[in-house]
Design an enzyme around this catalytic site. Structure first.
Site, PDB file in Angstrom:
ATOM      1  N   SER A   1      44.311  46.313  30.025  1.00  0.00           N
ATOM      2  CA  SER A   1      43.844  45.979  31.372  1.00  0.00           C
ATOM      3  C   SER A   1      44.687  44.858  31.951  1.00  0.00           C
ATOM      4  O   SER A   1      45.223  44.023  31.203  1.00  0.00           O
ATOM      5  CB  SER A   1      42.383  45.530  31.344  1.00  0.00           C
ATOM      6  OG  SER A   1      42.273  44.202  30.857  1.00  0.00           O
ATOM      7  N   ASP A   2      44.848  44.852  33.279  1.00  0.00           N
ATOM      8  CA  ASP A   2      45.338  43.626  33.891  1.00  0.00           C
ATOM      9  C   ASP A   2      44.307  42.540  33.612  1.00  0.00           C
ATOM     10  O   ASP A   2      43.148  42.815  33.283  1.00  0.00           O
ATOM     11  CB  ASP A   2      45.565  43.827  35.392  1.00  0.00           C
ATOM     12  CG  ASP A   2      46.633  42.882  35.932  1.00  0.00           C
ATOM     13  OD1 ASP A   2      46.865  41.820  35.319  1.00  0.00           O
ATOM     14  OD2 ASP A   2      47.227  43.209  36.969  1.00  0.00           O
ATOM     15  N   TRP A   3      44.718  41.295  33.756  1.00  0.00           N
ATOM     16  CA  TRP A   3      43.891  40.178  33.312  1.00  0.00           C
ATOM     17  C   TRP A   3      42.660  40.020  34.225  1.00  0.00           C
ATOM     18  O   TRP A   3      42.783  39.729  35.407  1.00  0.00           O
ATOM     19  CB  TRP A   3      44.725  38.911  33.268  1.00  0.00           C
ATOM     20  CG  TRP A   3      45.343  38.663  31.915  1.00  0.00           C
ATOM     21  CD1 TRP A   3      45.191  37.548  31.158  1.00  0.00           C
ATOM     22  CD2 TRP A   3      46.190  39.544  31.145  1.00  0.00           C
ATOM     23  NE1 TRP A   3      45.891  37.671  29.966  1.00  0.00           N
ATOM     24  CE2 TRP A   3      46.499  38.883  29.928  1.00  0.00           C
ATOM     25  CE3 TRP A   3      46.686  40.823  31.351  1.00  0.00           C
ATOM     26  CZ2 TRP A   3      47.295  39.460  28.937  1.00  0.00           C
ATOM     27  CZ3 TRP A   3      47.481  41.404  30.365  1.00  0.00           C
ATOM     28  CH2 TRP A   3      47.778  40.731  29.186  1.00  0.00           C
TER      29      TRP A   3
END
Length: 730
Positions: free
Chosen positions: A269-271
């Site tokens: 996932s993106d952060w």
């Protein structure tokens, strides 16, 4: 001691003598996947049989700011990640605080748009090899790049990290980058999947688009990353797609990426992109990162409270979640670890070597684009006794700003540095700031007057302006070309238009050099300027490359990887889209007409066309032949350097479907080659195009279609500079 601690000894080292920098280890070989796969899968089976449920869940979320959870009992390491589309980011240990006094400077490579402007596949691989080698040396397992999002609007603050508006060029430059990284024993991470084309409210915005645009424009780079580049990891984007967060989208992650494209690596996932436990568990996200960010406001983050943290253990134990879903995620993470030899000893990589710096320089050499030249360039070094340099960007360093792509550069040669390095004491070089980088913006009459006085009587004058990443290197100080922000307009900030007009009035021979990740509105002075150069953010050696191009020691060969519109309103994302750029509902009604596909189809004149870039020499295109045999179309032609100096030309092959059941663009890029020629030399180029080059995605039938009929092959120096045409019938 588990794997995540292997680089801590490195972090404690203070800068060592320069002689240490010259020690470059050989590139780590990567075994053929067909040879590795059986052993890897058997090893994964063995580990899976020994893992407890709690240990499995510990592996599918972060254990610190940039590490995944490991299992020390079984020798399973944490995966150590780093930002860095164009350089390995500074160290901050396990928290978010920048470490001080550690040896974490990096080779600062030119940014993504600059790499794409080279139109040189070999440099894509070289770029990736530098990044992978330095990531390896720094103890990283995953480097979070390349950025593959299509450049849809000139306003997107993160365009500079990406590559191009064109899906074919995107795919071609991506593959080399990924292979270059992964041949160094480090996983690349193709991001951000998918349709993350603006930064405004990126964690809330919902993107609606048709399947045709999705398949023809926004997916090809990711498909190539998986099927041709063999990328080990992919990052799911922040935004929603058709109402679902990308990190929760079964359609995108399980349906397209994993099933249709055949991706068998790990999806990260993106952060802080994961927002819901059940949606993340049921969809194809394999590793949840950054959910500690909102926890920081409430004290130290508790990683067990991630969406895919301890709650998942309870859900599996009470029968709500099938453990097979968790097993699938863990398998993909273990597969990535084995592919990068995380359980063994990798070759150590290298750090800021002369070879890395040479590659950074070569990319800058081939990236800089000569947009306009009415006989002003190249400047004559022997005749230039006085040189006036104006503009804050002439002395500004850009490496340390821009968001997650920030790099602590080992050094950065500014344009003024480069000019002084080249000219030495033979030319008197003066400098005037001309404008001030400040939030107040606006022109300064005193600074303009001082700059005008310098250029008025100088033997040569160079202006260096354009965009910046932010007002400082602090994360919350981003502006213009930066993460988490978009530009308000295409207008130059800080009163630069007034300054440029004054300089050109005082000295019409002033060369205009623009830094930045994309186009600006030049209407106020473009017609008056004799020479305009697009320098991008050209990396640590950029100033030297720029100086050599301006004075003719190098012949410019960069070509625009995106269209420069005359004004913002000409951009299809703003002309055709029914929703405003600052709407949480983004309806991509521009469809497949992105970039030159719109400008050329709708006959809208750009300021500078896709693929445009001038040279100090000229090239002739002759003897085009087009033939078809079975399922392959062969395009052949001769290219000749008809000028007086050696140079490089990017020969671009476009396809036009003369008649189609569905509307198609006036032309689509389907092949290119960069050829370097001595004066008078010729080379025959041959391109082979398969059925994919002539097909389109039919969203009525939900499949790719190749319609019989007549096609036109257009070969030229840009999308608007077509030199040869040929036809054939399919």
């Amino acid at each position: 001691m588990i794997h995540s601690l292997r680089n801590y000894a490195f972090l404690g080292m203070i800068a060592l003598p320069f002689l240490f920098l010259a020690c470059e280890a050989p590139a780590a070989p990567v075994e053929e996947e067909t040879e590795k796969a059986p052993d890897i899968e058997a090893a994964i089976d063995s580990l899976m049989s020994q893992l407890t449920l709690e240990e499995k869940v510990h592996m599918i979320h972060a254990s610190s700011a940039f590490t995944s959870g490991g299992v020390e009992r079984l020798g399973i390491p944490e995966l150590i990640m780093s930002d860095g589309p164009h350089g390995v980011r500074h160290e901050h240990g396990r928290d978010w605080v920048k470490d001080e006094g550690v040896r974490d400077s990096s080779t600062y490579l030119p940014v993504g748009t600059a790499l794409a402007a080279t139109w040189n596949r070999d440099l894509g691989y070289a770029f990736g090899s530098v990044l992978g080698s330095e990531a390896n040396y720094r103890g990283k397992d995953v480097i979070l790049g390349p950025g593959l999002n299509i450049i849809r609007s000139p306003l997107n603050g993160r365009n500079f990290e990406y590559l191009t508006e064109d899906p074919y060029l995107n795919a071609e430059m991506t593959v080399g980058y990924i292979k270059g990284v992964q041949d160094q024993g480090v996983a690349a991470c193709a991001k951000h999947f998918v349709a993350n084309n603006l930064e405004y409210e990126r964690e809330q915005v919902n993107v609606e688009m048709g399947d045709r645009a999705l398949y023809e424009i926004y997916l090809p780079g990711f498909k190539a990353a998986v099927q041709e580049g063999g990328v080990y990891t992919v990052m799911a984007a922040y935004n929603k797609f058709r109402g679902d967060y990308c990190a929760h989208s079964e359609y995108l992650l399980d349906g397209i990426l994993k099933t249709e494209f055949g991706f068998d690596g790990a999806v990260i996932s993106d952060w802080n992109a994961v927002k819901n436990t059940m949606e993340a568990v049921n969809a194809g996200i394999d590793l949840e990162m950054g959910s500690d960010l909102p926890m920081l406001a409430m004290g130290d983050p508790d990683y067990s409270k991630f969406h895919m943290g301890d709650t998942v253990v309870t859900l599996v134990n009470n029968g709500t979640v099938d453990v097979a879903l968790i097993d699938a995620k863990v398998r993909r993470l273990l597969r990535t670890m084995y592919r990068i030899n995380a359980f063994g000893e990798r070759d150590p990589g290298a750090y800021n070597t002369p070879e890395h710096q040479r590659i950074a320089r070569q990319i800058a050499d081939e990236a800089i684009v000569l947009l306009k030249n009415d006989g002003m360039l190249p400047l004559d070094q022997s005749a230039t006794k006085t040189l006036a340099v104006v503009g804050a960007n002439a002395t500004r360093k850009h490496a340390g700003a821009g968001g997650s792509s920030q790099v602590k550069a080992f050094y950065e040669v500014t344009p003024l540095d480069g000019l002084q390095n080249l000219l030495g004491e033979s030319t008197a070089v003066s400098y005037a700031e001309g404008y001030t980088v400040s939030r107040e913006g606006g022109s300064d009459a005193d600074l303009i007057a001082a700059a005008v006085a310098q250029v008025k009587d100088a033997g040569a004058a160079i202006y260096v302006g354009g965009w910046i990443h932010g007002f400082s290197d602090e994360w919350n100080d981003n502006a213009y070309d930066a993460e988490a922000t978009d530009k308000a307009s295409m207008e130059l900030p800080f009163g630069q238009n007034e300054l440029i007009e004054a300089l050109l009035a005082a000295n019409p021979n002033t060369v205009i050099v623009l830094m930045g990740g994309g186009p600006i509105d030049m209407r106020k002075w473009q017609g008056k300027a004799k020479s305009i150069v697009q320098a991008w953010y050209p990396g640590m050696e950029g100033g030297n490359a720029l100086a050599d191009i301006l004075f003719g020691n190098l012949n410019p060969s960069g070509k625009l990887p995106m269209t420069f519109p005359v004004k913002l309103e000409d951009s299809p994302a703003h002309k055709l889209a029914v929703t405003g750029f600052e709407s949480l509902e983004q309806d991509y009604t521009d469809g497949i007409f992105v970039g030159y596909r719109y400008f050329d189809s709708y006959e809208v004149e750009p300021a500078f066309a896709f693929g445009h870039g001038l040279s100090y020499t000229s090239f002739g295109y002759d003897n085009l032949t087009v033939s078809k045999e079975n399922g392959t179309v062969t395009v052949s032609l001769d290219v000749t350097n008809t000028g007086d100096v050696k140079g490089a030309e990017v020969v671009q092959v476009y396809v036009k479907d003369d008649e189609s059941n569905l509307e198609r663009p006036a032309k689509e890029l389907k092949a290119f080659q960069k050829v370097k020629l001595e004066p008078g030399a010729s080379q025959n180029l041959t391109f082979e195009l398969d059925e994919d080059a002539f097909s389109y995605y039919d969203d009525k039938q939900n499949k790719w279609v190749l319609e019989p009929g007549t096609f036109t092959i257009l070969v030229g120096s840009s999308s608007r500079d077509i030199r040869q045409e040929g036809q054939f019938t399919w």
